[in-house]
Design a protein around this motif. Sequence first.
Motif, PDB file in Angstrom:
ATOM      1  N   LYS A 133       8.621  -5.916 -30.481  1.00 18.72           N
ATOM      2  CA  LYS A 133       7.849  -7.526 -30.306  1.00 18.72           C
ATOM      3  C   LYS A 133       6.339  -6.887 -29.773  1.00 18.72           C
ATOM      4  CE  LYS A 133       7.763 -11.536 -27.687  1.00 18.72           C
ATOM      5  NZ  LYS A 133       7.799 -11.860 -26.056  1.00 18.72           N
ATOM      6  N   LYS A 136       4.297  -5.185 -32.505  1.00 17.65           N
ATOM      7  CA  LYS A 136       3.771  -6.209 -33.663  1.00 17.65           C
ATOM      8  C   LYS A 136       2.807  -7.234 -32.806  1.00 17.65           C
ATOM      9  CE  LYS A 136       8.049  -6.825 -36.129  1.00 17.65           C
ATOM     10  NZ  LYS A 136       8.836  -7.798 -36.682  1.00 17.65           N
ATOM     11  N   GLN A 137       2.816  -7.185 -31.722  1.00 21.19           N
ATOM     12  CA  GLN A 137       1.795  -7.986 -30.825  1.00 21.19           C
ATOM     13  C   GLN A 137       0.480  -7.151 -30.774  1.00 21.19           C
ATOM     14  OE1 GLN A 137       2.874  -8.930 -26.913  1.00 21.19           O
ATOM     15  NE2 GLN A 137       0.972  -9.993 -26.428  1.00 21.19           N
ATOM     16  N   ASP A 143       5.342 -11.915 -36.666  1.00 22.24           N
ATOM     17  CA  ASP A 143       6.977 -11.884 -36.136  1.00 22.24           C
ATOM     18  C   ASP A 143       7.784 -11.639 -37.186  1.00 22.24           C
ATOM     19  OD1 ASP A 143       6.026 -11.747 -33.527  1.00 22.24           O
ATOM     20  OD2 ASP A 143       6.622 -13.983 -33.157  1.00 22.24           O
ATOM     21  N   ARG A 144       7.422 -12.035 -38.470  1.00 24.44           N
ATOM     22  CA  ARG A 144       8.110 -12.031 -39.611  1.00 24.44           C
ATOM     23  C   ARG A 144       8.252 -10.755 -40.358  1.00 24.44           C
ATOM     24  NH1 ARG A 144       4.796 -15.920 -40.509  1.00 24.44           N
ATOM     25  NH2 ARG A 144       3.257 -15.601 -42.132  1.00 24.44           N
ATOM     26  N   ASN A 147      10.433  -4.637 -39.417  1.00 26.18           N
ATOM     27  CA  ASN A 147      10.571  -3.858 -38.168  1.00 26.18           C
ATOM     28  C   ASN A 147       9.948  -2.538 -38.586  1.00 26.18           C
ATOM     29  OD1 ASN A 147      11.493  -5.920 -36.804  1.00 26.18           O
ATOM     30  ND2 ASN A 147      13.512  -5.484 -36.985  1.00 26.18           N
TER      31      ASN A 147
END
Length: 173
Positions: A133, A136-137, A143-144, A147
């Motif tokens: 998280k 990604k931020q 968020d989708r 990973n």
Amino acid sequence: MNLMLKTAEEFSRRHRYDINPSKSSCIRVYPKSPDPSPDFILEGTRIPLDTPTTHLGVYRDTKCKVNTKDKIELGRRTTYSLMGAGFNGKNGLKQSVKARLSSTFVVPRMLYALEIIPYSQADLKALEAFQLKTLKQVQHLADRNSNIAALSLLGISPIRAQLHKSTLNLYYT
């Protein structure tokens, strides 16, 4: 245990340093019976028997479980402290510098002492979810997004791999 405490007392006298008995505590790991253990005495003072204690920044309790919430909170605070340095934002640092900051500051603070404390798969999943998280931020990914994209764009290995690596380094160096 009392013999070990006597040895520690003698060693501290010989090398001229003090052990403060009032700042010492003892825990019973995996207690099998509710019977109180014998008194542990250090320099004439009884050491209290506690359920949780902290030693060198490592939180321990009677079950020797990882306090995942505290580890994630520590990682979050470390990440936020780096935000002023351009860690977050499109006009901030380059992606490679962000990766270096994350692997140098955030991850080691989160993984501190996890190689010696038994952890569960749920603990690893929570730590990995926080790492993904945050990455990604920082990269401004949705968020989708996958990973593996969040990790491979910065060249960072997952928490699980870093923890296994530090465990192997601890026991095989």
